[in-house]
Design a protein around this motif. Structure first.
Motif, mmCIF file in Angstrom:
data_model
loop_
_atom_site.group_PDB
_atom_site.id
_atom_site.type_symbol
_atom_site.label_atom_id
_atom_site.label_comp_id
_atom_site.label_asym_id
_atom_site.label_seq_id
_atom_site.Cartn_x
_atom_site.Cartn_y
_atom_site.Cartn_z
ATOM 1 N N ARG A 117 0.834 -1.197 0.000
ATOM 2 C CA ARG A 117 0.000 0.000 0.000
ATOM 3 C C ARG A 117 0.876 1.257 0.000
ATOM 4 O O ARG A 117 1.854 1.334 0.738
ATOM 5 N N PRO A 118 0.523 2.260 -0.821
ATOM 6 C CA PRO A 118 1.314 3.501 -0.829
ATOM 7 C C PRO A 118 1.429 4.146 0.549
ATOM 8 O O PRO A 118 2.436 4.791 0.849
ATOM 9 N N ALA A 119 0.409 3.965 1.390
ATOM 10 C CA ALA A 119 0.442 4.564 2.724
ATOM 11 C C ALA A 119 1.580 4.014 3.569
ATOM 12 O O ALA A 119 1.988 4.639 4.563
ATOM 13 N N ASP A 120 2.120 2.843 3.196
ATOM 14 C CA ASP A 120 3.170 2.204 3.984
ATOM 15 C C ASP A 120 4.578 2.514 3.493
ATOM 16 O O ASP A 120 5.549 2.101 4.126
ATOM 17 N N PHE A 121 4.720 3.204 2.363
ATOM 18 C CA PHE A 121 6.047 3.439 1.797
ATOM 19 C C PHE A 121 6.996 4.081 2.810
ATOM 20 O O PHE A 121 8.110 3.603 3.044
ATOM 21 N N GLY A 122 6.571 5.196 3.380
ATOM 22 C CA GLY A 122 7.437 5.940 4.274
ATOM 23 C C GLY A 122 7.828 5.147 5.504
ATOM 24 O O GLY A 122 9.003 5.140 5.912
ATOM 25 N N THR A 123 6.862 4.450 6.105
ATOM 26 C CA THR A 123 7.129 3.682 7.320
ATOM 27 C C THR A 123 8.116 2.551 7.056
ATOM 28 O O THR A 123 9.040 2.305 7.845
ATOM 29 N N VAL A 124 7.930 1.856 5.945
ATOM 30 C CA VAL A 124 8.815 0.728 5.630
ATOM 31 C C VAL A 124 10.238 1.224 5.389
ATOM 32 O O VAL A 124 11.209 0.639 5.892
ATOM 33 N N VAL A 125 10.396 2.297 4.636
ATOM 34 C CA VAL A 125 11.741 2.832 4.375
ATOM 35 C C VAL A 125 12.396 3.283 5.678
ATOM 36 O O VAL A 125 13.591 3.038 5.904
ATOM 37 N N ASN A 127 11.902 2.067 8.668
ATOM 38 C CA ASN A 127 12.313 0.874 9.405
ATOM 39 C C ASN A 127 13.515 0.188 8.773
ATOM 40 O O ASN A 127 14.395 -0.328 9.473
ATOM 41 N N LEU A 128 13.567 0.172 7.450
ATOM 42 C CA LEU A 128 14.741 -0.400 6.781
ATOM 43 C C LEU A 128 15.992 0.370 7.168
ATOM 44 O O LEU A 128 17.055 -0.217 7.425
ATOM 45 N N SER A 129 15.887 1.692 7.205
ATOM 46 C CA SER A 129 17.039 2.507 7.567
ATOM 47 C C SER A 129 17.441 2.300 9.023
ATOM 48 O O SER A 129 18.631 2.180 9.344
ATOM 49 N N THR A 130 16.455 2.230 9.897
ATOM 50 C CA THR A 130 16.733 2.077 11.323
ATOM 51 C C THR A 130 17.554 0.826 11.602
ATOM 52 O O THR A 130 18.418 0.808 12.502
ATOM 53 N N HIS A 131 17.320 -0.222 10.830
ATOM 54 C CA HIS A 131 18.009 -1.500 11.050
ATOM 55 C C HIS A 131 19.126 -1.738 10.025
ATOM 56 O O HIS A 131 19.472 -2.870 9.722
ATOM 57 N N GLN A 132 19.685 -0.645 9.498
ATOM 58 C CA GLN A 132 20.863 -0.660 8.628
ATOM 59 C C GLN A 132 20.668 -1.458 7.333
ATOM 60 O O GLN A 132 21.645 -1.848 6.694
ATOM 61 N N LEU A 133 19.407 -1.678 6.954
ATOM 62 C CA LEU A 133 19.165 -2.426 5.720
ATOM 63 C C LEU A 133 19.339 -1.557 4.471
ATOM 64 O O LEU A 133 19.332 -2.074 3.349
ATOM 65 N N LEU A 134 19.499 -0.255 4.669
ATOM 66 C CA LEU A 134 19.788 0.640 3.550
ATOM 67 C C LEU A 134 21.252 1.067 3.531
ATOM 68 O O LEU A 134 21.651 1.911 2.729
ATOM 69 N N ASP A 135 22.054 0.457 4.393
ATOM 70 C CA ASP A 135 23.486 0.747 4.470
ATOM 71 C C ASP A 135 24.185 0.198 3.222
ATOM 72 O O ASP A 135 24.033 -0.971 2.869
ATOM 73 N N GLU A 136 24.960 1.046 2.551
ATOM 74 C CA GLU A 136 25.607 0.647 1.290
ATOM 75 C C GLU A 136 27.079 0.273 1.477
ATOM 76 O O GLU A 136 27.860 0.341 0.534
ATOM 77 N N THR A 137 27.417 -0.168 2.654
ATOM 78 C CA THR A 137 28.805 -0.551 2.911
ATOM 79 C C THR A 137 29.263 -1.697 2.017
ATOM 80 O O THR A 137 30.389 -1.723 1.510
ATOM 81 N N HIS A 138 28.390 -2.679 1.808
ATOM 82 C CA HIS A 138 28.777 -3.881 1.053
ATOM 83 C C HIS A 138 28.073 -3.991 -0.305
ATOM 84 O O HIS A 138 28.060 -5.066 -0.913
ATOM 85 N N GLY A 139 27.493 -2.931 -0.785
ATOM 86 C CA GLY A 139 26.820 -2.955 -2.084
ATOM 87 C C GLY A 139 25.757 -1.875 -2.136
ATOM 88 O O GLY A 139 25.467 -1.203 -1.139
ATOM 89 N N TRP A 140 25.171 -1.687 -3.313
ATOM 90 C CA TRP A 140 24.151 -0.644 -3.439
ATOM 91 C C TRP A 140 22.814 -1.088 -2.846
ATOM 92 O O TRP A 140 22.534 -2.272 -2.696
#
Length: 494
Positions: A117-125, A127-140
């Protein structure tokens, strides 16, 4: 290309079933998925890996162009894994991070597909950032977002502000599957690889441009979404305005993504704004009633499942726009879209001006028909050029003839737009994805219209299902001799 891990959030839903899994399978068939690429299907359902394989087989069998190839599917199946998780539960994200940390077979390059759902885009991103899942240390890290990007200009801006706290613009892939259609890409080639029409592609020779997307289907199971969106948001703000930019843009400095998108943005920013007192003069909306399509009786929009009985949501929208730049000053662009119309059809129709002098005033040719260029997007991919010729015989009678180029040769099957777009994400090619300033400029075009319509909640005009929409929408045209171009076949005789 480097391998990546494709994480599909909402993998048990309709988008994955109808589009994403079949598209990834067809990339496997074509040998285009990089070696080592993995696909993590994520959903709330308690599926086992075996259940995912069964479901994937069913999804692909229903959509595979040449049937399911067992050898290819075996390779594709080996890429799949399932991760059960609820995106609204915070514990899901550290568990996903732990999965990456404990399994070295997942490539460090990761694409997160938001089939949610579009309403969830911001929340999911977030949470991904909070848990370092958007960290580009080992790849894009790349995030693919389905339309709609916002509900209006204000909400689109708020969503952008939220995403930019955690992502760079080059990490965001705003997907518009319409831009992946082969014929849409052919518009670019037609415009910039052929010099024959370029001298005529301006206000001096073109009378007006029509862009039509019609569907004979109703809202089906999408009523919950559609009733809150309507035809203007669902089609014109995104798909049809994008087509307009491709038709009207100046030649970019190169076909690199940024050069191409710069020119598209210039077109959108040059569209003359519609003041509130001109909305009714430049737009028209309506809603389908019952009718007959292909001999079968169809329900009215208000009788569809999950549609409120007093809804005034438009299922048909049309508008007239002007591009205030040197090339297009004074040339009207007419856009329309509708559901439950006579045919499924997407086409760009360019009408040229009449000759400046009528040489045949005393003959049968007093009413010369204009020349047209027709660019068919779907269901048929074609390019047609209509011209007037003399009929054989002694008398001066004419007919329309067509130079017709079918853009799909022989038995070459059509590829689905998602195949190209999913591959472009791996390549990092954003040419066919929307930059935020494009999204913002498109919302600025339609926002004044939506604000006026939002205040008119008591009545909406109607049109019968199976028709070409409301006759009253003809009032958008500037002259009596202009009309919507419905048929793609030329008239035979003057």
């Amino acid at each position: 290309m480097e391998p990546c891990t494709y994480v599909i959030f909402g993998a048990t839903g309709n988008l994955s079933k109808i589009k994403l899994m079949p598209a990834l399978y067809h990339l496997e068939v074509a040998g285009l998925l990089p070696e080592g690429t993995k696909i993590i299907a994520s959903g709330r359902r308690a599926w086992t890996l075996e259940k995912l394989h069964q479901e994937a087989r069913a999804m692909i069998r229903a959509k595979a162009r040449n049937g399911l190839d067992e050898a290819v599917f075996a390779r594709f199946q080996a890429r799949l894994s399932y991760f059960q998780g609820d995106l609204s539960v915070a514990d899901m994200y550290p568990a996903l991070a732990a999965l990456f940390a404990s399994h070295s077979e997942y490539p460090g390059n990761v694409a997160f597909y938001m089939a949610i759902r579009p309403a969830d885009f911001g929340t999911v991103v977030e949470n991904l950032s909070t848990h370092q899942l958007l960290d580009e240390t080992h790849g894009w890290r790349r995030v693919i977002i389905e339309k709609p990007f916002g509900y209006d200009l204000e909400s689109a801006h708020a969503l952008q502000q939220r995403l930019m706290r955690y992502l760079r613009e080059e990490q965001i892939f705003r997907i518009d599957h319409y831009l992946g259609k082969g014929t849409v890409r052919n518009v670019q080639v037609f415009r910039f690889a052929n010099v024959m029409l370029e001298p005529l592609w301006n206000r001096n020779y073109i009378d007006h441009v029509q862009i039509t997307h019609s569907e004979n289907l109703g809202v089906g199971s999408r009523a919950d979404y559609y009733d809150g969106a309507g035809a203007m948001r669902d089609m014109i703000q995104s798909h049809l305005l994008q087509l307009l930019t491709l038709v009207a843009m100046e030649p970019p400095a190169s076909m690199e993504a940024e050069a191409l998108r710069n020119e598209k943005v210039k077109v959108l920013q040059s569209i003359r704004s519609i003041p509130s007192d001109a909305v009714h003069a430049q737009t028209y909306r309506a809603q389908y009633t019952s009718g007959r399509i292909q001999g079968e009786k169809t329900k009215a929009y208000l009788d569809e499942d999950n549609v409120p009985p007093c809804s005034v949501t438009e299922t048909y929208a049309a508008m007239k726009l002007y591009i205030d730049n040197w090339r297009w000053a004074g040339v009207p662009f007419y856009l329309r879209t509708g559901k439950r119309m006579a045919e499924n059809q997407s086409v760009v129709s360019i009408c040229f001006k009449a000759p400046p002098k009528q040489f045949f005033r005393t003959s049968q040719l007093q009413k010369m028909r204009p020349n047209w260029v027709l660019l068919g997007i779907q269901p048929c991919a074609y390019l047609k050029l209509e011209m007037t010729v003399k009929e054989p015989g002694m008398e001066m009678h004419t007919r329309q003839t067509t130079l017709d180029a079918n853009l799909r040769e022989g038995d070459v099957p059509a590829t689905d737009a998602y195949e190209d777009l999913l591959l472009d994400v791996i390549k990092g090619d954003q040419s066919l994805f929307l930059r935020y300033d494009e999204v913002e400029a498109a919302w600025r075009v339609v926002d004044p219209v939506l604000r006026v319509w939002a205040m008119e909640r008591d009545y909406i005009p109607t049109y019968p299902a199976g028709s070409w929409g409301p006759e009253e929408s003809r009032r958008l045209f500037e002259r009596e001799d202009q009309n919507w171009r419905d048929s793609m076949n030329p008239a035979t005789k003057n």
